[in-house]
Write a protein that holds these residues in place. Structure first.
Motif, PDB file in Angstrom:
ATOM      1  N   ARG A   1       0.826  -1.215   0.000  1.00  0.00           N
ATOM      2  CA  ARG A   1       0.000   0.000   0.000  1.00  0.00           C
ATOM      3  C   ARG A   1       0.855   1.258   0.000  1.00  0.00           C
ATOM      4  NH1 ARG A   1      -3.121  -2.885   3.853  1.00  0.00           N
ATOM      5  NH2 ARG A   1      -2.266  -1.616   5.564  1.00  0.00           N
ATOM      6  N   ARG A   2       2.118   1.126   0.349  1.00  0.00           N
ATOM      7  CA  ARG A   2       3.016   2.271   0.397  1.00  0.00           C
ATOM      8  C   ARG A   2       3.991   2.284  -0.768  1.00  0.00           C
ATOM      9  NH1 ARG A   2       0.656   0.946   4.753  1.00  0.00           N
ATOM     10  NH2 ARG A   2       0.182   2.481   6.387  1.00  0.00           N
ATOM     11  N   GLY A   3       3.683   1.507  -1.809  1.00  0.00           N
ATOM     12  CA  GLY A   3       4.422   1.613  -3.057  1.00  0.00           C
ATOM     13  C   GLY A   3       5.544   0.625  -3.266  1.00  0.00           C
ATOM     14  N   PHE A   4       5.754  -0.308  -2.325  1.00  0.00           N
ATOM     15  CA  PHE A   4       6.803  -1.312  -2.486  1.00  0.00           C
ATOM     16  C   PHE A   4       6.151  -2.591  -3.025  1.00  0.00           C
ATOM     17  CE2 PHE A   4       8.178   1.617   0.777  1.00  0.00           C
ATOM     18  CZ  PHE A   4       9.478   1.919   0.387  1.00  0.00           C
ATOM     19  N   SER A   5       6.357  -2.857  -4.301  1.00  0.00           N
ATOM     20  CA  SER A   5       5.585  -3.914  -4.957  1.00  0.00           C
ATOM     21  C   SER A   5       6.267  -5.277  -4.934  1.00  0.00           C
ATOM     22  CB  SER A   5       5.294  -3.524  -6.414  1.00  0.00           C
ATOM     23  OG  SER A   5       6.500  -3.248  -7.112  1.00  0.00           O
ATOM     24  N   HIS A   6       7.586  -5.312  -4.778  1.00  0.00           N
ATOM     25  CA  HIS A   6       8.318  -6.583  -4.828  1.00  0.00           C
ATOM     26  C   HIS A   6       8.497  -7.120  -3.411  1.00  0.00           C
ATOM     27  CE1 HIS A   6       9.275  -6.117  -9.114  1.00  0.00           C
ATOM     28  NE2 HIS A   6       9.343  -4.829  -8.832  1.00  0.00           N
ATOM     29  N   VAL A   7       7.463  -7.755  -2.887  1.00  0.00           N
ATOM     30  CA  VAL A   7       7.438  -8.194  -1.496  1.00  0.00           C
ATOM     31  C   VAL A   7       7.160  -9.684  -1.423  1.00  0.00           C
ATOM     32  CG1 VAL A   7       6.381  -7.868   0.773  1.00  0.00           C
ATOM     33  CG2 VAL A   7       6.583  -5.920  -0.792  1.00  0.00           C
ATOM     34  N   ILE A   8       7.976 -10.389  -0.672  1.00  0.00           N
ATOM     35  CA  ILE A   8       7.773 -11.809  -0.397  1.00  0.00           C
ATOM     36  C   ILE A   8       7.466 -11.961   1.083  1.00  0.00           C
ATOM     37  CG2 ILE A   8       8.841 -14.096  -0.335  1.00  0.00           C
ATOM     38  CD1 ILE A   8      10.607 -13.244  -2.651  1.00  0.00           C
ATOM     39  N   GLU A   9       6.382 -12.645   1.411  1.00  0.00           N
ATOM     40  CA  GLU A   9       6.025 -12.904   2.802  1.00  0.00           C
ATOM     41  C   GLU A   9       6.458 -14.317   3.181  1.00  0.00           C
ATOM     42  OE1 GLU A   9       2.148 -11.247   4.221  1.00  0.00           O
ATOM     43  OE2 GLU A   9       1.749 -11.105   2.076  1.00  0.00           O
ATOM     44  N   VAL A  10       7.040 -14.455   4.356  1.00  0.00           N
ATOM     45  CA  VAL A  10       7.523 -15.755   4.811  1.00  0.00           C
ATOM     46  C   VAL A  10       7.135 -15.953   6.274  1.00  0.00           C
ATOM     47  CG1 VAL A  10       9.471 -15.943   3.198  1.00  0.00           C
ATOM     48  CG2 VAL A  10       9.778 -14.763   5.384  1.00  0.00           C
ATOM     49  N   GLU A  11       7.102 -17.198   6.679  1.00  0.00           N
ATOM     50  CA  GLU A  11       6.917 -17.560   8.084  1.00  0.00           C
ATOM     51  C   GLU A  11       8.004 -18.549   8.448  1.00  0.00           C
ATOM     52  OE1 GLU A  11       3.461 -20.930   7.699  1.00  0.00           O
ATOM     53  OE2 GLU A  11       2.846 -18.825   7.728  1.00  0.00           O
ATOM     54  N   PRO A  12       8.219 -18.811   9.737  1.00  0.00           N
ATOM     55  CA  PRO A  12       9.329 -19.671  10.140  1.00  0.00           C
ATOM     56  C   PRO A  12       9.341 -20.997   9.385  1.00  0.00           C
ATOM     57  CG  PRO A  12       8.410 -18.619  12.066  1.00  0.00           C
ATOM     58  CD  PRO A  12       7.517 -18.244  10.914  1.00  0.00           C
ATOM     59  N   GLY A  13      10.509 -21.346   8.879  1.00  0.00           N
ATOM     60  CA  GLY A  13      10.693 -22.576   8.115  1.00  0.00           C
ATOM     61  C   GLY A  13      10.647 -22.377   6.614  1.00  0.00           C
ATOM     62  N   GLU A  14      10.048 -21.272   6.157  1.00  0.00           N
ATOM     63  CA  GLU A  14       9.978 -21.004   4.719  1.00  0.00           C
ATOM     64  C   GLU A  14      11.236 -20.274   4.265  1.00  0.00           C
ATOM     65  OE1 GLU A  14       5.161 -20.718   4.031  1.00  0.00           O
ATOM     66  OE2 GLU A  14       6.326 -18.855   4.176  1.00  0.00           O
ATOM     67  N   GLN A  15      11.612 -20.476   3.020  1.00  0.00           N
ATOM     68  CA  GLN A  15      12.814 -19.846   2.518  1.00  0.00           C
ATOM     69  C   GLN A  15      12.602 -19.332   1.099  1.00  0.00           C
ATOM     70  OE1 GLN A  15      15.551 -23.189   2.917  1.00  0.00           O
ATOM     71  NE2 GLN A  15      15.614 -23.455   0.696  1.00  0.00           N
ATOM     72  N   THR A  16      13.465 -18.406   0.709  1.00  0.00           N
ATOM     73  CA  THR A  16      13.443 -17.859  -0.637  1.00  0.00           C
ATOM     74  C   THR A  16      14.876 -17.720  -1.112  1.00  0.00           C
ATOM     75  OG1 THR A  16      12.578 -16.060  -2.020  1.00  0.00           O
ATOM     76  CG2 THR A  16      13.459 -15.450   0.127  1.00  0.00           C
ATOM     77  N   GLN A  17      15.051 -17.689  -2.409  1.00  0.00           N
ATOM     78  CA  GLN A  17      16.368 -17.568  -3.013  1.00  0.00           C
ATOM     79  C   GLN A  17      16.538 -16.155  -3.547  1.00  0.00           C
ATOM     80  OE1 GLN A  17      18.035 -20.418  -2.699  1.00  0.00           O
ATOM     81  NE2 GLN A  17      20.007 -19.766  -3.555  1.00  0.00           N
ATOM     82  N   ILE A  18      17.599 -15.493  -3.159  1.00  0.00           N
ATOM     83  CA  ILE A  18      17.942 -14.184  -3.699  1.00  0.00           C
ATOM     84  C   ILE A  18      19.294 -14.332  -4.379  1.00  0.00           C
ATOM     85  CG2 ILE A  18      18.325 -11.741  -3.193  1.00  0.00           C
ATOM     86  CD1 ILE A  18      16.542 -12.082  -0.753  1.00  0.00           C
ATOM     87  N   ARG A  19      19.206 -14.601  -5.677  1.00  0.00           N
ATOM     88  CA  ARG A  19      20.380 -14.966  -6.462  1.00  0.00           C
ATOM     89  C   ARG A  19      21.109 -16.117  -5.755  1.00  0.00           C
ATOM     90  NH1 ARG A  19      21.391  -9.305  -7.651  1.00  0.00           N
ATOM     91  NH2 ARG A  19      23.555  -9.414  -6.960  1.00  0.00           N
ATOM     92  N   GLY A  20      22.372 -15.949  -5.397  1.00  0.00           N
ATOM     93  CA  GLY A  20      23.118 -17.074  -4.836  1.00  0.00           C
ATOM     94  C   GLY A  20      22.930 -17.286  -3.355  1.00  0.00           C
ATOM     95  N   ALA A  21      22.106 -16.465  -2.700  1.00  0.00           N
ATOM     96  CA  ALA A  21      21.907 -16.573  -1.251  1.00  0.00           C
ATOM     97  C   ALA A  21      20.545 -17.186  -0.942  1.00  0.00           C
ATOM     98  CB  ALA A  21      22.022 -15.200  -0.599  1.00  0.00           C
ATOM     99  N   THR A  22      20.532 -18.114  -0.004  1.00  0.00           N
ATOM    100  CA  THR A  22      19.285 -18.693   0.487  1.00  0.00           C
ATOM    101  C   THR A  22      18.906 -18.004   1.787  1.00  0.00           C
ATOM    102  OG1 THR A  22      19.804 -20.845  -0.497  1.00  0.00           O
ATOM    103  CG2 THR A  22      18.143 -20.800   1.245  1.00  0.00           C
ATOM    104  N   VAL A  23      17.684 -17.487   1.844  1.00  0.00           N
ATOM    105  CA  VAL A  23      17.198 -16.766   3.026  1.00  0.00           C
ATOM    106  C   VAL A  23      16.054 -17.563   3.633  1.00  0.00           C
ATOM    107  CG1 VAL A  23      16.159 -14.636   3.869  1.00  0.00           C
ATOM    108  CG2 VAL A  23      17.861 -14.542   2.021  1.00  0.00           C
ATOM    109  N   ARG A  24      16.249 -18.053   4.853  1.00  0.00           N
ATOM    110  CA  ARG A  24      15.223 -18.847   5.531  1.00  0.00           C
ATOM    111  C   ARG A  24      14.745 -18.122   6.776  1.00  0.00           C
ATOM    112  NH1 ARG A  24      15.511 -22.952   9.460  1.00  0.00           N
ATOM    113  NH2 ARG A  24      17.754 -23.266   9.152  1.00  0.00           N
ATOM    114  N   ALA A  25      13.436 -18.018   6.929  1.00  0.00           N
ATOM    115  CA  ALA A  25      12.855 -17.388   8.110  1.00  0.00           C
ATOM    116  C   ALA A  25      12.940 -18.338   9.300  1.00  0.00           C
ATOM    117  CB  ALA A  25      11.405 -17.013   7.844  1.00  0.00           C
ATOM    118  N   THR A  26      13.231 -17.790  10.466  1.00  0.00           N
ATOM    119  CA  THR A  26      13.327 -18.575  11.698  1.00  0.00           C
ATOM    120  C   THR A  26      12.373 -17.997  12.744  1.00  0.00           C
ATOM    121  OG1 THR A  26      15.080 -17.209  12.672  1.00  0.00           O
ATOM    122  CG2 THR A  26      15.770 -19.000  11.214  1.00  0.00           C
ATOM    123  N   HIS A  27      12.050 -18.812  13.725  1.00  0.00           N
ATOM    124  CA  HIS A  27      11.192 -18.358  14.810  1.00  0.00           C
ATOM    125  C   HIS A  27      11.885 -17.251  15.602  1.00  0.00           C
ATOM    126  CE1 HIS A  27       8.352 -18.545  18.142  1.00  0.00           C
ATOM    127  NE2 HIS A  27       9.391 -18.603  18.970  1.00  0.00           N
TER     128      HIS A  27
END
Length: 275
Positions: free
Chosen positions: A105-131
């Motif tokens: 709603r504030r203009g940032f359109s490239h947003v990924i939502e995650v919860e603990p245990g889920e992960q996403t890839q940002i080029r060569g880095a793996t980002v995993r959400a933790t509790h």
């Protein structure tokens, strides 16, 4: 144990270089570089935020050097809209599940939502959400989402705790950790539940077993009326370093000035060579 000399004057991040390193920009804001990507955690840089004052000059983020932003929770001192505005609206944001609509709603359109245990890839880095053991509500009538931390992995691994207390699963976040970024204080005279203090942060090292630990969330913002003396502001970080040396002497503690960096790649190679 290695402790940097006392310094509270901000340094500006250096131009992009290859390699693996992290730079503490104050409070919970860390610029993490690995695998050719730059990740910025909980960006807060302005000089005044409600009843808080930044110690030293306000920090300006260079949007050209940020590829993705990791938000741990929605409290004002971790998700600050004025601090986000200089960043590219095309930057990738990774946020706790439930906070995405607030940013969109504030203009940032490239947003990924995650919860603990889920992960996403940002080029060569793996980002995993933790509790994270921390209440997270934005104001009395604002959005409420879980608080999370992040494990960022590539050729090295870094755990960014966000705001949290000790929790039973902390020891199972990963079985190989190069760097732990741990909060050790707050901005007021005392810490409520849901936060690590110097002792509990030192105790967390026995669960996480990192090669290096860097205290964050200290000495950058102070509430009006509280001391701005450099030694007083630095005491939580120094106390953490002393307790960590007693409880986990094998962990290297790096107390950084604002703008100070740790070469993760060099530290990892040295640690592997000591085995």
């Amino acid at each position: 144990m290695s402790v940097a000399d006392e310094e509270l004057t901000p340094r500006r991040p250096e131009p992009r270089q290859s390699g693996q390193r992290l730079t503490w920009l104050g409070h919970s804001t860390v610029l993490l570089e690995l695998e050719g990507v730059r990740l910025l955690t909980d960006p807060v840089g302005r000089g005044r935020m409600f009843h808080l004052r930044r110690v030293g000059e306000a920090l300006q983020f260079d949007p050209r050097v940020v590829d993705a932003v990791l938000i741990s929770h929605v409290h004002y001192d971790h998700l600050d809209l004025p601090s986000l505005k200089p960043l590219r609206r095309s930057s990738q944001f990774v946020v706790p599940r439930g906070a995405g609509s607030w940013l969109r709603r504030r203009g940032f359109s490239h947003v990924i939502e995650v919860e603990p245990g889920e992960q996403t890839q940002i080029r060569g880095a793996t980002v995993r959400a933790t509790h994270a053991e921390h209440e997270s509500r934005r104001g009395p009538f604002g959005v409420e989402t879980p608080a999370i931390g992040y494990l960022v992995s590539g050729s090295s691994s870094t755990y960014f705790a966000g705001d949290t207390d000790l929790f039973p699963g902390m020891g199972s976040i990963t079985d190989h950790l190069d760097v732990a970024l741990l909060p050790v204080a707050g901005w007021g005279p005392r810490l409520p539940p849901g936060h690590l203090d110097p002792r509990s942060a030192a105790e967390a090292l026995s669960l996480l077993r990192p090669r290096i630990a860097v205290p964050i969330h200290w000495g950058t913002y102070r509430r009006l009326g509280l001391s701005r003396d450099a030694l007083v502001l630095r005491e939580p970080a120094d106390q953490f370093a002393r307790l960590a040396a007693e409880l986990m002497p094998e962990v290297e503690i790096r107390v950084l000035p604002v703008g100070g960096s740790v070469d993760i790649g060099m530290a990892t190679k040295q640690s592997m060579g000591e085995r």
